[in-house]
Design a protein around this motif. Sequence first.
Motif, PDB file in Angstrom:
ATOM      1  N   UNK A   1      88.784  37.845  43.349  1.00  0.00           N
ATOM      2  CA  UNK A   1      90.005  37.084  43.103  1.00  0.00           C
ATOM      3  C   UNK A   1      91.115  37.548  44.018  1.00  0.00           C
ATOM      4  N   UNK A   2      91.959  36.611  44.440  1.00  0.00           N
ATOM      5  CA  UNK A   2      93.072  36.911  45.345  1.00  0.00           C
ATOM      6  C   UNK A   2      94.388  36.846  44.578  1.00  0.00           C
ATOM      7  N   UNK A   3      95.326  37.684  44.973  1.00  0.00           N
ATOM      8  CA  UNK A   3      96.615  37.710  44.290  1.00  0.00           C
ATOM      9  C   UNK A   3      97.581  36.654  44.815  1.00  0.00           C
ATOM     10  N   UNK A   4      97.276  36.055  45.977  1.00  0.00           N
ATOM     11  CA  UNK A   4      98.193  35.087  46.589  1.00  0.00           C
ATOM     12  C   UNK A   4      98.370  33.820  45.754  1.00  0.00           C
TER      13      UNK A   4
ATOM     14  N   UNK B   1      79.000  49.775  42.564  1.00  0.00           N
ATOM     15  CA  UNK B   1      80.360  50.298  42.665  1.00  0.00           C
ATOM     16  C   UNK B   1      80.761  50.524  44.115  1.00  0.00           C
ATOM     17  N   UNK B   2      79.856  51.079  44.911  1.00  0.00           N
ATOM     18  CA  UNK B   2      80.140  51.304  46.332  1.00  0.00           C
ATOM     19  C   UNK B   2      80.307  49.975  47.050  1.00  0.00           C
ATOM     20  N   UNK B   3      79.483  49.006  46.711  1.00  0.00           N
ATOM     21  CA  UNK B   3      79.560  47.695  47.351  1.00  0.00           C
ATOM     22  C   UNK B   3      80.847  46.966  46.969  1.00  0.00           C
ATOM     23  N   UNK B   4      81.385  47.231  45.771  1.00  0.00           N
ATOM     24  CA  UNK B   4      82.642  46.602  45.362  1.00  0.00           C
ATOM     25  C   UNK B   4      83.771  46.984  46.309  1.00  0.00           C
ATOM     26  N   UNK B   5      83.818  48.239  46.696  1.00  0.00           N
ATOM     27  CA  UNK B   5      84.850  48.698  47.623  1.00  0.00           C
ATOM     28  C   UNK B   5      84.694  48.000  48.973  1.00  0.00           C
ATOM     29  N   UNK B   6      83.456  47.873  49.428  1.00  0.00           N
ATOM     30  CA  UNK B   6      83.184  47.179  50.689  1.00  0.00           C
ATOM     31  C   UNK B   6      83.568  45.698  50.580  1.00  0.00           C
ATOM     32  N   UNK B   7      83.256  45.079  49.448  1.00  0.00           N
ATOM     33  CA  UNK B   7      83.581  43.666  49.237  1.00  0.00           C
ATOM     34  C   UNK B   7      85.090  43.444  49.260  1.00  0.00           C
ATOM     35  N   UNK B   8      85.848  44.342  48.652  1.00  0.00           N
ATOM     36  CA  UNK B   8      87.310  44.236  48.666  1.00  0.00           C
ATOM     37  C   UNK B   8      87.843  44.332  50.094  1.00  0.00           C
ATOM     38  N   UNK B   9      87.267  45.239  50.865  1.00  0.00           N
ATOM     39  CA  UNK B   9      87.708  45.411  52.250  1.00  0.00           C
ATOM     40  C   UNK B   9      87.434  44.156  53.087  1.00  0.00           C
ATOM     41  N   UNK B  10      86.262  43.547  52.910  1.00  0.00           N
ATOM     42  CA  UNK B  10      85.924  42.314  53.628  1.00  0.00           C
ATOM     43  C   UNK B  10      86.848  41.179  53.197  1.00  0.00           C
ATOM     44  N   UNK B  11      87.111  41.078  51.908  1.00  0.00           N
ATOM     45  CA  UNK B  11      88.013  40.031  51.407  1.00  0.00           C
ATOM     46  C   UNK B  11      89.389  40.168  52.048  1.00  0.00           C
ATOM     47  N   UNK B  12      89.853  41.400  52.175  1.00  0.00           N
ATOM     48  CA  UNK B  12      91.175  41.651  52.737  1.00  0.00           C
ATOM     49  C   UNK B  12      91.204  41.403  54.244  1.00  0.00           C
ATOM     50  N   UNK B  13      90.228  41.929  54.965  1.00  0.00           N
ATOM     51  CA  UNK B  13      90.261  41.856  56.423  1.00  0.00           C
ATOM     52  C   UNK B  13      89.799  40.507  56.982  1.00  0.00           C
ATOM     53  N   UNK B  14      88.805  39.891  56.368  1.00  0.00           N
ATOM     54  CA  UNK B  14      88.258  38.655  56.914  1.00  0.00           C
ATOM     55  C   UNK B  14      88.680  37.409  56.135  1.00  0.00           C
ATOM     56  N   UNK B  15      89.038  37.570  54.878  1.00  0.00           N
ATOM     57  CA  UNK B  15      89.346  36.412  54.046  1.00  0.00           C
ATOM     58  C   UNK B  15      90.816  36.186  53.769  1.00  0.00           C
ATOM     59  N   UNK B  16      91.692  37.007  54.386  1.00  0.00           N
ATOM     60  CA  UNK B  16      93.132  36.898  54.122  1.00  0.00           C
ATOM     61  C   UNK B  16      93.421  36.855  52.635  1.00  0.00           C
ATOM     62  N   UNK B  17      92.775  37.749  51.909  1.00  0.00           N
ATOM     63  CA  UNK B  17      92.860  37.781  50.446  1.00  0.00           C
ATOM     64  C   UNK B  17      93.216  39.192  50.010  1.00  0.00           C
ATOM     65  N   UNK B  18      94.317  39.322  49.291  1.00  0.00           N
ATOM     66  CA  UNK B  18      94.643  40.616  48.697  1.00  0.00           C
ATOM     67  C   UNK B  18      93.839  40.718  47.415  1.00  0.00           C
ATOM     68  N   UNK B  19      92.825  41.615  47.381  1.00  0.00           N
ATOM     69  CA  UNK B  19      91.893  41.641  46.248  1.00  0.00           C
ATOM     70  C   UNK B  19      92.539  42.032  44.926  1.00  0.00           C
ATOM     71  N   UNK B  20      92.114  41.325  43.902  1.00  0.00           N
ATOM     72  CA  UNK B  20      92.538  41.636  42.540  1.00  0.00           C
ATOM     73  C   UNK B  20      91.272  41.953  41.733  1.00  0.00           C
ATOM     74  N   UNK B  21      90.833  41.023  40.935  1.00  0.00           N
ATOM     75  CA  UNK B  21      89.652  41.210  40.091  1.00  0.00           C
ATOM     76  C   UNK B  21      88.368  40.953  40.889  1.00  0.00           C
ATOM     77  N   UNK B  22      87.370  41.801  40.679  1.00  0.00           N
ATOM     78  CA  UNK B  22      86.072  41.646  41.339  1.00  0.00           C
ATOM     79  C   UNK B  22      85.011  41.431  40.266  1.00  0.00           C
ATOM     80  N   UNK B  23      84.253  40.344  40.397  1.00  0.00           N
ATOM     81  CA  UNK B  23      83.164  40.033  39.459  1.00  0.00           C
ATOM     82  C   UNK B  23      81.843  40.010  40.211  1.00  0.00           C
TER      83      UNK B  23
END
Length: 68
Positions: free
Chosen positions: A46-49, A7-29
């Motif tokens: 998953x990205x919302x774009x 669960x803690x890593x999910x939050x970190x993964x969303x942040x990396x997706x947003x900051x480094x991947x130009x991805x607005x996070x949606x679903x995380x698997x």
Amino acid sequence: MAAANVSAAQAEAKEIAKSMGNCTPAKVEVLRYTVGREGSTTFKVGCTEEKDAFVVVECRSRICTLLR
């Protein structure tokens, strides 16, 4: 305890997706979860774009990196 780490890593993964991947996070698997001394979790964020857009993020402890 393992579920809390994921669960803690999910939050970190969303942040990396947003900051480094130009991805607005949606679903995380969780794609892969390994335990042990060198345990890691690989997430598909998953990205919302775009409908089928996603990034893959690997987290070891609380350190996450963008894979693609």
